[in-house]
Design a protein around this motif. Structure first.
Motif, PDB file in Angstrom:
ATOM      1  N   GLU A  49       0.828  -1.203   0.000  1.00 36.33           N
ATOM      2  CA  GLU A  49       0.000   0.000   0.000  1.00 36.33           C
ATOM      3  C   GLU A  49       0.863   1.254   0.000  1.00 36.33           C
ATOM      4  OE1 GLU A  49      -2.969   0.023   3.048  1.00 36.33           O
ATOM      5  OE2 GLU A  49      -3.404  -2.118   2.822  1.00 36.33           O
ATOM      6  N   GLY A  50       0.217   2.365  -0.266  1.00 33.20           N
ATOM      7  CA  GLY A  50       0.892   3.650  -0.238  1.00 33.20           C
ATOM      8  C   GLY A  50      -0.122   4.769  -0.268  1.00 33.20           C
ATOM      9  N   VAL A  51       0.385   5.980  -0.312  1.00 32.15           N
ATOM     10  CA  VAL A  51      -0.474   7.170  -0.374  1.00 32.15           C
ATOM     11  C   VAL A  51       0.059   8.071  -1.484  1.00 32.15           C
ATOM     12  CG1 VAL A  51      -1.249   9.248   0.832  1.00 32.15           C
ATOM     13  CG2 VAL A  51      -1.070   7.082   2.077  1.00 32.15           C
ATOM     14  N   LEU A  52      -0.847   8.494  -2.357  1.00 35.76           N
ATOM     15  CA  LEU A  52      -0.543   9.506  -3.360  1.00 35.76           C
ATOM     16  C   LEU A  52      -0.916  10.862  -2.787  1.00 35.76           C
ATOM     17  CD1 LEU A  52      -0.028  10.636  -6.284  1.00 35.76           C
ATOM     18  CD2 LEU A  52      -2.425  10.081  -6.761  1.00 35.76           C
ATOM     19  N   ILE A  53       0.008  11.823  -2.869  1.00 30.64           N
ATOM     20  CA  ILE A  53      -0.262  13.179  -2.407  1.00 30.64           C
ATOM     21  C   ILE A  53      -0.394  14.060  -3.641  1.00 30.64           C
ATOM     22  CG2 ILE A  53       0.576  15.106  -1.017  1.00 30.64           C
ATOM     23  CD1 ILE A  53       2.372  12.881   0.390  1.00 30.64           C
ATOM     24  N   GLN A  54      -1.591  14.592  -3.850  1.00 30.47           N
ATOM     25  CA  GLN A  54      -1.863  15.401  -5.036  1.00 30.47           C
ATOM     26  C   GLN A  54      -2.894  16.465  -4.692  1.00 30.47           C
ATOM     27  OE1 GLN A  54      -3.960  13.543  -8.225  1.00 30.47           O
ATOM     28  NE2 GLN A  54      -3.302  15.028  -9.739  1.00 30.47           N
ATOM     29  N   ASP A  55      -2.627  17.706  -5.140  1.00 32.69           N
ATOM     30  CA  ASP A  55      -3.543  18.823  -4.868  1.00 32.69           C
ATOM     31  C   ASP A  55      -3.856  18.924  -3.378  1.00 32.69           C
ATOM     32  OD1 ASP A  55      -3.621  19.380  -7.568  1.00 32.69           O
ATOM     33  OD2 ASP A  55      -5.394  18.138  -7.915  1.00 32.69           O
ATOM     34  N   ASN A  56      -2.820  18.672  -2.568  1.00 36.75           N
ATOM     35  CA  ASN A  56      -2.956  18.750  -1.110  1.00 36.75           C
ATOM     36  C   ASN A  56      -3.937  17.725  -0.547  1.00 36.75           C
ATOM     37  OD1 ASN A  56      -1.144  20.489   0.159  1.00 36.75           O
ATOM     38  ND2 ASN A  56      -2.787  21.620   1.159  1.00 36.75           N
ATOM     39  N   LYS A  57      -4.204  16.674  -1.311  1.00 37.30           N
ATOM     40  CA  LYS A  57      -5.057  15.578  -0.844  1.00 37.30           C
ATOM     41  C   LYS A  57      -4.221  14.310  -0.725  1.00 37.30           C
ATOM     42  CE  LYS A  57      -9.110  17.443  -3.234  1.00 37.30           C
ATOM     43  NZ  LYS A  57     -10.076  17.213  -4.341  1.00 37.30           N
ATOM     44  N   PHE A  79       1.679  17.839 -10.300  1.00 33.86           N
ATOM     45  CA  PHE A  79       2.328  17.718  -8.995  1.00 33.86           C
ATOM     46  C   PHE A  79       1.849  16.460  -8.280  1.00 33.86           C
ATOM     47  CE2 PHE A  79       4.011  22.008  -9.035  1.00 33.86           C
ATOM     48  CZ  PHE A  79       5.172  21.827  -8.293  1.00 33.86           C
ATOM     49  N   HIS A  80       2.806  15.696  -7.748  1.00 33.84           N
ATOM     50  CA  HIS A  80       2.479  14.467  -7.032  1.00 33.84           C
ATOM     51  C   HIS A  80       3.641  14.077  -6.118  1.00 33.84           C
ATOM     52  CE1 HIS A  80       4.888  13.218 -10.474  1.00 33.84           C
ATOM     53  NE2 HIS A  80       5.163  12.087  -9.839  1.00 33.84           N
ATOM     54  N   GLY A  81       3.301  13.396  -5.057  1.00 33.32           N
ATOM     55  CA  GLY A  81       4.290  12.836  -4.146  1.00 33.32           C
ATOM     56  C   GLY A  81       3.760  11.522  -3.603  1.00 33.32           C
ATOM     57  N   PHE A  82       4.608  10.767  -2.909  1.00 31.21           N
ATOM     58  CA  PHE A  82       4.180   9.454  -2.421  1.00 31.21           C
ATOM     59  C   PHE A  82       4.718   9.191  -1.019  1.00 31.21           C
ATOM     60  CE2 PHE A  82       4.360   8.785  -7.073  1.00 31.21           C
ATOM     61  CZ  PHE A  82       3.090   8.290  -7.301  1.00 31.21           C
ATOM     62  N   GLU A  83       3.979   8.382  -0.289  1.00 29.04           N
ATOM     63  CA  GLU A  83       4.458   7.743   0.937  1.00 29.04           C
ATOM     64  C   GLU A  83       4.125   6.264   0.791  1.00 29.04           C
ATOM     65  OE1 GLU A  83       2.557   9.621   4.229  1.00 29.04           O
ATOM     66  OE2 GLU A  83       3.412  11.607   3.799  1.00 29.04           O
ATOM     67  N   PHE A  84       5.146   5.440   0.628  1.00 28.86           N
ATOM     68  CA  PHE A  84       4.938   4.007   0.427  1.00 28.86           C
ATOM     69  C   PHE A  84       5.305   3.223   1.681  1.00 28.86           C
ATOM     70  CE2 PHE A  84       5.848   5.235  -4.096  1.00 28.86           C
ATOM     71  CZ  PHE A  84       4.624   4.864  -4.617  1.00 28.86           C
ATOM     72  N   GLN A  85       4.598   2.116   1.899  1.00 31.84           N
ATOM     73  CA  GLN A  85       5.039   1.165   2.912  1.00 31.84           C
ATOM     74  C   GLN A  85       6.287   0.459   2.394  1.00 31.84           C
ATOM     75  OE1 GLN A  85       1.765  -1.451   3.824  1.00 31.84           O
ATOM     76  NE2 GLN A  85       0.598   0.146   4.875  1.00 31.84           N
ATOM     77  N   SER A  86       7.155   0.076   3.305  1.00 35.31           N
ATOM     78  CA  SER A  86       8.449  -0.487   2.895  1.00 35.31           C
ATOM     79  C   SER A  86       8.330  -1.851   2.216  1.00 35.31           C
ATOM     80  CB  SER A  86       9.385  -0.601   4.098  1.00 35.31           C
ATOM     81  OG  SER A  86       8.807  -1.428   5.098  1.00 35.31           O
ATOM     82  N   ASP A  87       7.168  -2.507   2.357  1.00 33.46           N
ATOM     83  CA  ASP A  87       7.000  -3.817   1.714  1.00 33.46           C
ATOM     84  C   ASP A  87       6.270  -3.722   0.378  1.00 33.46           C
ATOM     85  OD1 ASP A  87       4.525  -3.120   2.679  1.00 33.46           O
ATOM     86  OD2 ASP A  87       4.049  -5.090   3.528  1.00 33.46           O
ATOM     87  N   VAL A  88       6.055  -2.511  -0.136  1.00 33.85           N
ATOM     88  CA  VAL A  88       5.330  -2.348  -1.395  1.00 33.85           C
ATOM     89  C   VAL A  88       6.154  -2.919  -2.544  1.00 33.85           C
ATOM     90  CG1 VAL A  88       6.265  -0.055  -1.986  1.00 33.85           C
ATOM     91  CG2 VAL A  88       3.972  -0.700  -2.746  1.00 33.85           C
ATOM     92  N   SER A 119      -3.643  30.009   2.853  1.00 37.97           N
ATOM     93  CA  SER A 119      -3.737  29.868   4.303  1.00 37.97           C
ATOM     94  C   SER A 119      -4.505  28.615   4.696  1.00 37.97           C
ATOM     95  CB  SER A 119      -4.431  31.100   4.894  1.00 37.97           C
ATOM     96  OG  SER A 119      -4.633  30.953   6.275  1.00 37.97           O
ATOM     97  N   ASN A 120      -5.640  28.360   4.046  1.00 43.37           N
ATOM     98  CA  ASN A 120      -6.442  27.175   4.359  1.00 43.37           C
ATOM     99  C   ASN A 120      -5.665  25.897   4.126  1.00 43.37           C
ATOM    100  OD1 ASN A 120      -8.562  28.821   5.000  1.00 43.37           O
ATOM    101  ND2 ASN A 120      -9.824  28.323   3.213  1.00 43.37           N
ATOM    102  N   ASN A 121      -4.940  25.835   3.023  1.00 43.37           N
ATOM    103  CA  ASN A 121      -4.202  24.614   2.684  1.00 43.37           C
ATOM    104  C   ASN A 121      -2.944  24.465   3.526  1.00 43.37           C
ATOM    105  OD1 ASN A 121      -5.453  23.080   0.243  1.00 43.37           O
ATOM    106  ND2 ASN A 121      -5.754  25.248  -0.191  1.00 43.37           N
ATOM    107  N   SER A 122      -2.371  25.560   3.981  1.00 41.20           N
ATOM    108  CA  SER A 122      -1.237  25.492   4.912  1.00 41.20           C
ATOM    109  C   SER A 122      -1.677  24.928   6.239  1.00 41.20           C
ATOM    110  CB  SER A 122      -0.626  26.883   5.115  1.00 41.20           C
ATOM    111  OG  SER A 122      -0.075  27.371   3.927  1.00 41.20           O
ATOM    112  N   GLN A 123      -2.909  25.298   6.666  1.00 41.57           N
ATOM    113  CA  GLN A 123      -3.450  24.772   7.917  1.00 41.57           C
ATOM    114  C   GLN A 123      -3.675  23.266   7.827  1.00 41.57           C
ATOM    115  OE1 GLN A 123      -6.959  27.063   8.750  1.00 41.57           O
ATOM    116  NE2 GLN A 123      -5.819  28.960   9.070  1.00 41.57           N
TER     117      GLN A 123
END
Length: 297
Positions: free
Chosen positions: A58-66, A83-92, A289-293
């Motif tokens: 599993e993992g998480v896609l980070i896009q548009d602050n979601k 724009f995109h980023g990821f957080e993956f589990q180490s066993d992915v 400001s909203n998205n920084s919060q």
């Protein structure tokens, strides 16, 4: 020090300028992710399209602050300039294909509907016993094998295999209305060319009639095309692109509102702020400001 957008000209971590041509690259998901402790900072690739095929974990896609959960098995498409980023589990376990925009445009020059679909990031989820998944795995293995070969027909083979891969995804995609399916290639081709012109120029520096002139059609014709395909005027399509770019700067840079307006070639920051609020319902400052919060929560 001013925080700028993280824009890689090459693969993640590689910022060497180059002409990608018909570039196609394949690597295991772990190859690059492990180097960064399974966390990929939010970034974009100007000229590169990516396909992530996650077969386990599993993992998480980070896009548009979601944060969007990714659960295997799935296929994820990340278009150029997204724009995109990821957080993956180490066993992915998974694989990544990185393809130049030019390569995709070459293989689908006669089918612009698919190019239109490939403009947005999309996740396709499957059950393990899904026959469609088996077909995509077969094509993935054929593509991987072909990339490693030194054949005279390598490029043609890759074009054909990727065509089959994307056409398979196209058949799974039910988000396009019947009227788009019925639109002729000429109409779709004009719209795709219009999108490319917007991307290549600073939008506020051009009039709609100038875009139309470059496409060798009238402004009325260009507006009709946009209304048919996306139910927007040509100017609304340009403004939508401007607002999307503005959001990137607001979310991922420390430029001031005035600096962002000038970067997007708005001559008047006040007009930029009014347009942004009209399109989003929020002023640029409140949006930031909203998205920084959200980030700090």
């Amino acid at each position: 020090m001013k925080k700028n957008l993280l824009n890689y000209k090459g693969l993640y971590g590689d910022n060497n300028q180059r002409d990608f041509g018909d570039f196609v690259n394949h690597e295991l998901l772990a190859t690059r992710s492990k180097l960064y402790n399974w966390e990929i900072n939010v970034h974009l690739h100007t000229d590169l399209f990516q396909i992530f095929i996650i077969s386990s974990g599993e993992g998480v896609l980070i896009q548009d602050n979601k944060r969007i959960n990714l659960k295997a098995p799935c296929i994820l498409l990340i278009p150029t300039n997204t724009f995109h980023g990821f957080e993956f589990q180490s066993d992915v376990i998974g694989e990544v294909f990185t393809i130049s925009e030019q390569f995709i445009e070459t293989i689908f020059k006669n089918t612009p509907l698919i190019l239109l679909e490939l403009n947005k990031a999309k996740q396709y989820s499957f059950n393990l016993d899904n026959q469609d998944l088996n077909d995509f795995i077969y094509l993935k293995n054929k593509i991987t094998k072909t990339i490693s070969e030194n054949s005279s027909y390598k490029q043609i083979s890759l074009q054909s295999l990727f065509q089959l891969f994307f056409i398979g995804l196209h058949h799974l995609n039910n988000t396009f209305e019947d009227q788009k399916e019925l639109s002729n290639n000429r109409t779709l081709g004009y719209f795709h060319a219009f999108q490319k012109l917007i991307k290549k120029t600073l939008p506020e520096s051009k009039l709609i009639k100038e875009y139309a002139n470059e496409l060798r059609i009238t402004p009325v014709h260009l507006n009709r095309i946009c209304q048919t395909l996306v139910q927007k005027t040509a100017l609304q399509v340009v403004h939508e692109y401007c607002i999307t770019e503005a959001k990137k700067y607001l979310l991922y840079s420390s430029y001031s509102i005035s600096e962002i307006s000038y970067l997007l070639n708005f001559k008047d920051p006040a007009y930029f702020s009014r347009l942004f609020k009209k399109q989003t319902g929020l002023s640029p400052n409140i949006f930031r400001s909203n998205n920084s919060q959200k980030d700090s929560n």
